[in-house]
Design an enzyme around this catalytic site. Sequence first.
Site, PDB file in Angstrom:
ATOM      1  N   ASP A 164      22.115  21.508 -22.369  1.00 18.65           N
ATOM      2  CA  ASP A 164      22.341  22.864 -22.886  1.00 18.65           C
ATOM      3  C   ASP A 164      23.384  22.803 -23.998  1.00 18.65           C
ATOM      4  O   ASP A 164      24.023  21.770 -24.208  1.00 18.65           O
ATOM      5  CB  ASP A 164      22.765  23.828 -21.774  1.00 18.65           C
ATOM      6  CG  ASP A 164      23.851  23.246 -20.906  1.00 18.65           C
ATOM      7  OD1 ASP A 164      24.677  22.469 -21.430  1.00 18.65           O
ATOM      8  OD2 ASP A 164      23.898  23.562 -19.700  1.00 18.65           O
TER       9      ASP A 164
ATOM     10  N   ASP B  56      26.660  24.714 -26.085  1.00 18.20           N
ATOM     11  CA  ASP B  56      27.711  25.725 -26.198  1.00 18.20           C
ATOM     12  C   ASP B  56      28.100  25.807 -27.662  1.00 18.20           C
ATOM     13  O   ASP B  56      28.153  24.785 -28.355  1.00 18.20           O
ATOM     14  CB  ASP B  56      28.947  25.317 -25.387  1.00 18.20           C
ATOM     15  CG  ASP B  56      28.652  25.230 -23.898  1.00 18.20           C
ATOM     16  OD1 ASP B  56      27.858  26.050 -23.411  1.00 18.20           O
ATOM     17  OD2 ASP B  56      29.201  24.335 -23.232  1.00 18.20           O
TER      18      ASP B  56
ATOM     19  N   ASP C 258      39.205  19.115 -21.750  1.00 19.47           N
ATOM     20  CA  ASP C 258      39.740  18.038 -20.920  1.00 19.47           C
ATOM     21  C   ASP C 258      39.810  16.673 -21.620  1.00 19.47           C
ATOM     22  O   ASP C 258      40.884  16.150 -21.872  1.00 19.47           O
ATOM     23  CB  ASP C 258      39.007  17.950 -19.563  1.00 19.47           C
ATOM     24  CG  ASP C 258      37.497  18.079 -19.664  1.00 19.47           C
ATOM     25  OD1 ASP C 258      36.955  18.042 -20.790  1.00 19.47           O
ATOM     26  OD2 ASP C 258      36.837  18.206 -18.611  1.00 19.47           O
TER      27      ASP C 258
HETATM   28  P1  ATP Z   1      27.852  18.770 -18.476  1.00 19.35           P
HETATM   29  O1  ATP Z   1      27.412  20.172 -18.797  1.00 19.35           O
HETATM   30  O2  ATP Z   1      26.956  17.696 -18.908  1.00 19.35           O
HETATM   31  O3  ATP Z   1      28.319  18.637 -17.077  1.00 19.35           O
HETATM   32  P2  ATP Z   1      30.008  19.470 -20.193  1.00 19.35           P
HETATM   33  O4  ATP Z   1      31.057  18.633 -20.869  1.00 19.35           O
HETATM   34  O5  ATP Z   1      29.135  20.303 -21.056  1.00 19.35           O
HETATM   35  O6  ATP Z   1      29.164  18.486 -19.314  1.00 19.35           O
HETATM   36  P3  ATP Z   1      30.748  21.908 -18.906  1.00 19.35           P
HETATM   37  O7  ATP Z   1      31.288  22.101 -17.526  1.00 19.35           O
HETATM   38  O8  ATP Z   1      29.445  22.495 -19.272  1.00 19.35           O
HETATM   39  O9  ATP Z   1      30.745  20.341 -19.123  1.00 19.35           O
HETATM   40  O10 ATP Z   1      31.883  22.420 -19.881  1.00 19.35           O
HETATM   41  C1  ATP Z   1      31.721  22.574 -21.281  1.00 19.35           C
HETATM   42  C2  ATP Z   1      32.990  22.147 -21.997  1.00 19.35           C
HETATM   43  O11 ATP Z   1      34.084  22.953 -21.564  1.00 19.35           O
HETATM   44  C3  ATP Z   1      33.433  20.714 -21.727  1.00 19.35           C
HETATM   45  O12 ATP Z   1      32.789  19.796 -22.579  1.00 19.35           O
HETATM   46  C4  ATP Z   1      34.911  20.787 -21.971  1.00 19.35           C
HETATM   47  O13 ATP Z   1      35.186  20.747 -23.341  1.00 19.35           O
HETATM   48  C5  ATP Z   1      35.271  22.169 -21.453  1.00 19.35           C
HETATM   49  N1  ATP Z   1      35.679  22.133 -20.040  1.00 19.35           N
HETATM   50  C6  ATP Z   1      34.885  22.334 -18.960  1.00 19.35           C
HETATM   51  N2  ATP Z   1      35.576  22.234 -17.816  1.00 19.35           N
HETATM   52  C7  ATP Z   1      36.852  21.972 -18.174  1.00 19.35           C
HETATM   53  C8  ATP Z   1      38.057  21.787 -17.456  1.00 19.35           C
HETATM   54  N3  ATP Z   1      38.069  21.812 -16.114  1.00 19.35           N
HETATM   55  N4  ATP Z   1      39.185  21.555 -18.162  1.00 19.35           N
HETATM   56  C9  ATP Z   1      39.170  21.540 -19.500  1.00 19.35           C
HETATM   57  N5  ATP Z   1      38.062  21.701 -20.235  1.00 19.35           N
HETATM   58  C10 ATP Z   1      36.925  21.920 -19.604  1.00 19.35           C
HETATM   59 MG    MG Z   2      27.681  21.763 -20.325  1.00 20.99          MG
END
Ligand code: ATP
Ligand code: MG
Length: 453
Positions: free
Chosen positions: A71, A73, A153
């Site tokens: 997905d 963002d 993060d």
């Molecule tokens: P995936 O969706 O594949 O699990 P993702 O990196 O997209 O990985 P998401 O949980 O969708 O993870 O979060 C989107 C973005 O938001 C992350 O890439 C990160 O930049 C930020 N993010 C998410 N959770 C946290 C957190 N706990 N602390 C800091 N930043 C975060």
């Molecule tokens: Mg994600």
Amino acid sequence: MIRRFLGKVFSGKLFKSGQPKIIPFKTHRIASDHVSRCALKTCETLQQQGHPAYVVGGAVRDLLLGGIPKDYDVATSATPEQVRAIFRRSRIIGRRFRLVHVMCGAETIEVSTFRGTADADAVEDGDHSTDEHGRILRDNVFGSMEEDARRRDFTVNAMFYDPVRGEVIDYHGGVADIKAKKLRMIGDPAQRYREDPIRMLRAVRFAAARGLEIETRTRKPIKELAGLLLNVPKARLFDEMMKLLLSGHVAEGVRRLRKEGLHHGVLPLLDVIFEQPLGERFVMLALENTDQRINEGKTVSPGFLFASLLWHEVLAAWKAAEARGVHMMPALFQAMDQVLQVQAEKLAIPRRYGADMKDIWALQARFTNRAGRRPWQLLVHPRFRAGFDFLQLRCASREIDPELGAWWEKFQDTDEATRAEMLVKDSPAASKKRRRPRRKKKPAAAATEISDA
Ligand code: ATP
Ligand code: MG
């Protein structure tokens, strides 16, 4: 207020502006036709309206790693209301921090306004945005693009991709870390884990699923801070556990969780299970099987997964109940209830999965009965397939004789005449007992829950 402002001036916060690296196509090599058209259109439209807008987070990371993001963002300077006004097919969601879902075709892009970091000075002023361990409770202020990058993060999760200009904007060296396959926390790792202990689990998940190595400074505090996971709301832990379970790399993820001492928080029962070689083999087989299904694009049922994780607990409780003199079926039902009550609560497994888990477990006892009409009745049970897959895992882990699994495999696929020949002959006593009319139910019979459907 004034004190807070002066504090910021002296700490340099108001003037600090980190210069990002602008990474051109020839370095990042993100093929524009790999980028979702919907994400491109969303950024393009926002930019035309004068708002900087970028693909951000996991999608940029996965594009750089050569994968296909699941997905997208988008982060922008526009407020949720401005975004909503620009896109006809959009809606504002969330209360604490409002986001906008922009829809094109079947795809949805999550658009958020640049967010600021939680302000430590605000805590001093009595605005308690963290708890006593430093965990951030409120994190809902708009900010600059640079601040938005800093509150993320890991460096590999904090890059912005401008699909219109084809550039990556990189404040924290994420592109270099991707190249070096390093997972590096932004800022002081211990403090960032205190702010949000879930980041420890995320580190392990990304390392396992993306083949990254957790950089030493980022890894070091994890063992010591693992206990902080106990303060995290159960629902968030459960969500993170689901992400790991469905990542397609859960077997490796669980190995790493154990290595980092993190599984107590997420899968507290693994310790007990892994003490018995049979239990460990069964769980690892179940996890490998899950990974395989996900990587083949098949669905996996959470009920099946949780039933697998808890099976050896059920087995132990079942044997214990039988040793107390309870009959086989009621003993199994007592064991199921007991395990669901204790472990499901620890794991925060939602109740809705309980019924599936019980069906799968109860079928295990029924598979042992290969006489009379019962095997036919089982074939049309709505959970037969799940129950049978589970039985195969038990055979593969050598918990039971593989002959039973092979029998059921053949019984499903063969013609009626062969099925009739395959039946195990009832002893005369057993068949007589079955024909006897039903007596009044015993009060203790948890077995009444067995459905013959
Ligand atoms: P995936 O969706 O594949 O699990 P993702 O990196 O997209 O990985 P998401 O949980 O969708 O993870 O979060 C989107 C973005 O938001 C992350 O890439 C990160 O930049 C930020 N993010 C998410 N959770 C946290 C957190 N706990 N602390 C800091 N930043 C975060
Ligand atoms: Mg994600």
